[in-house]
Scaffold this active site. Structure first.
Site, mmCIF file in Angstrom:
data_model
loop_
_atom_site.group_PDB
_atom_site.id
_atom_site.type_symbol
_atom_site.label_atom_id
_atom_site.label_comp_id
_atom_site.label_asym_id
_atom_site.label_seq_id
_atom_site.Cartn_x
_atom_site.Cartn_y
_atom_site.Cartn_z
ATOM 1 N N HIS A 337 0.666 -1.336 -0.019
ATOM 2 C CA HIS A 337 0.067 0.130 0.193
ATOM 3 C C HIS A 337 0.702 1.335 -0.016
ATOM 4 O O HIS A 337 0.474 2.254 -0.716
ATOM 5 C CB HIS A 337 -1.031 0.042 1.223
ATOM 6 C CG HIS A 337 -1.821 0.937 1.114
ATOM 7 N ND1 HIS A 337 -2.064 2.076 1.812
ATOM 8 C CD2 HIS A 337 -3.091 0.972 0.283
ATOM 9 C CE1 HIS A 337 -3.206 2.829 1.562
ATOM 10 N NE2 HIS A 337 -3.916 2.097 0.615
ATOM 11 N N CYS A 338 1.892 1.107 0.754
ATOM 12 C CA CYS A 338 2.704 2.429 1.064
ATOM 13 C C CYS A 338 3.420 2.842 -0.406
ATOM 14 O O CYS A 338 3.890 4.113 -0.509
ATOM 15 C CB CYS A 338 3.884 2.098 1.756
ATOM 16 S SG CYS A 338 3.417 1.676 3.575
#
Length: 353
Positions: A337-338
């Site tokens: 996600h990052c």
């Protein structure tokens, strides 16, 4: 890019499961940062990163920002269907340095350019602080500027007026000294269409050593409005267990913008994958990414991967769960996600989780 001081009424940030026009990412190229700072080789990190790029590219377009000095390596590892966009950058966490895209029923798509200061000036960011504006410029989209220091990984929205964030990030003096919760909530309401902000403690004692100070995308994620995937640990005696308990308690007490209590499904962390010699290691399965028709899941080559994949399949019926190994990338403190940032498709339609 036209800079707007006030967003017009009607702008909102769609949920991550709304259809995407593309996923934006930034190729890792900073050898000194990865090898001296995080103790892994850049080449290994790039292989992990390319796995994520190519997995997402099966389901939707990927626009990959690449520093001009790293184009050949990116082209070598990434599929021919991945669009490379040459821009000078410092680091590779597009969720945080890129724009948060917003939509309007009549006016289309725009983006919010937060004041990015590298998680409280923890890293060089002279190039990344302007990345969101440059991405929006490349798309010909308008942008909303704000003085609020924030990162995309610090917020989750459900597309129905609810936002979840953490006190340890947004109220941290290293980002927004002197600002109140009410003032931040007003900014979220104006720029993202948020009706209710839910505040979690995050990581106030810096227990995890995470340079983000406790981003929400390592704590929980929406599966659909009113339902959350929450990070969990089976090691009840660890210092992290107390962080988990406090954040879980805040979620149990909360209601969303529609007045709903949250349904919660646990994703137990990949504790067996953690490199005990590492300064940081992202072992959170909640750091997954919702792509068009798929869940791109962090994986580590351990048995817990299968359990996490089964849990995500239950939470997201109709989407293909795609585990992607990120053992080297995880040493940078972030996961799938990052490194991703969704650009919503316009017009919005079919908003199913």
């Amino acid at each position: 890019m036209q800079v707007l001081n006030e967003a017009k009424n009607g702008w909102m940030m769609p949920a991550e499961w709304s259809p995407h026009a593309a996923t934006w990412m930034v190729w890792p190229h900073n050898q000194a940062l990865w090898e001296s700072g995080w103790g892994v080789t850049l080449a290994e990190v790039q292989v992990d990163f390319a796995r994520v790029v190519n997995a997402i590219a099966r389901f939707e377009p990927v626009k990959l920002v690449v520093d001009p000095f790293a184009v050949s390596r990116a082209r070598e590892l990434c599929g021919a269907n991945v669009e490379l966009i040459e821009l000078a950058v410092n680091d590779s966490w597009c969720r945080d340095s890129g724009p948060s895209f917003v939509c309007h029923p009549q006016l289309g798509t725009a983006g919010v350019s937060w004041r990015f200061n590298a998680w409280g000036a923890k890293s060089e960011h002279d190039l990344d602080e302007g990345l969101a504006r440059r991405i929006l410029n490349s798309l010909g989209l308008e942008g909303f500027c704000t003085s609020l220091a924030n990162e995309g990984g610090a917020i989750h929205v459900d597309g129905e007026g609810t936002l979840i964030t953490t006190e340890s990030v947004l109220l941290n003096p290293n980002r927004n000294p002197g600002i109140s919760k009410a003032e931040i909530e007003q900014i979220f309401a104006r720029l993202l269409g948020v009706q209710k902000t839910i505040w979690l403690p995050g990581d106030p004692q810096y227990v995890t050593g995470d340079m983000t100070d406790g981003h929400v995308d390592g704590i929980c994620a929406f599966a659909r409005p009113g339902a959350l995937m929450v990070d969990a640990t089976r090691d009840s005696s660890s210092v992290y267990a107390e962080v988990v308990r406090e954040n879980r308690r805040a979620l149990e007490l909360a209601t969303d913008a529609r007045g709903r209590k949250f349904e919660m499904l646990e994703l137990f962390e990949a504790s067996d994958a953690v490199d005990t010699d590492a300064e940081v290691f992202c072992a959170s399965y909640t750091n997954f990414y919702i792509a068009n028709g798929a869940i791109i899941m962090p994986a580590y080559g351990i048995g817990a991967d299968d359990e996490a994949a089964q849990t995500l399949a239950v939470a997201f019926p109709g989407r293909e769960v795609v585990p992607v190994r990120i053992n080297h990338l995880a040493h940078g403190g972030g996961g799938v996600h990052c490194i991703t940032q969704q650009q919503p498709a316009w017009p919005l339609k079919g908003l199913k989780p």
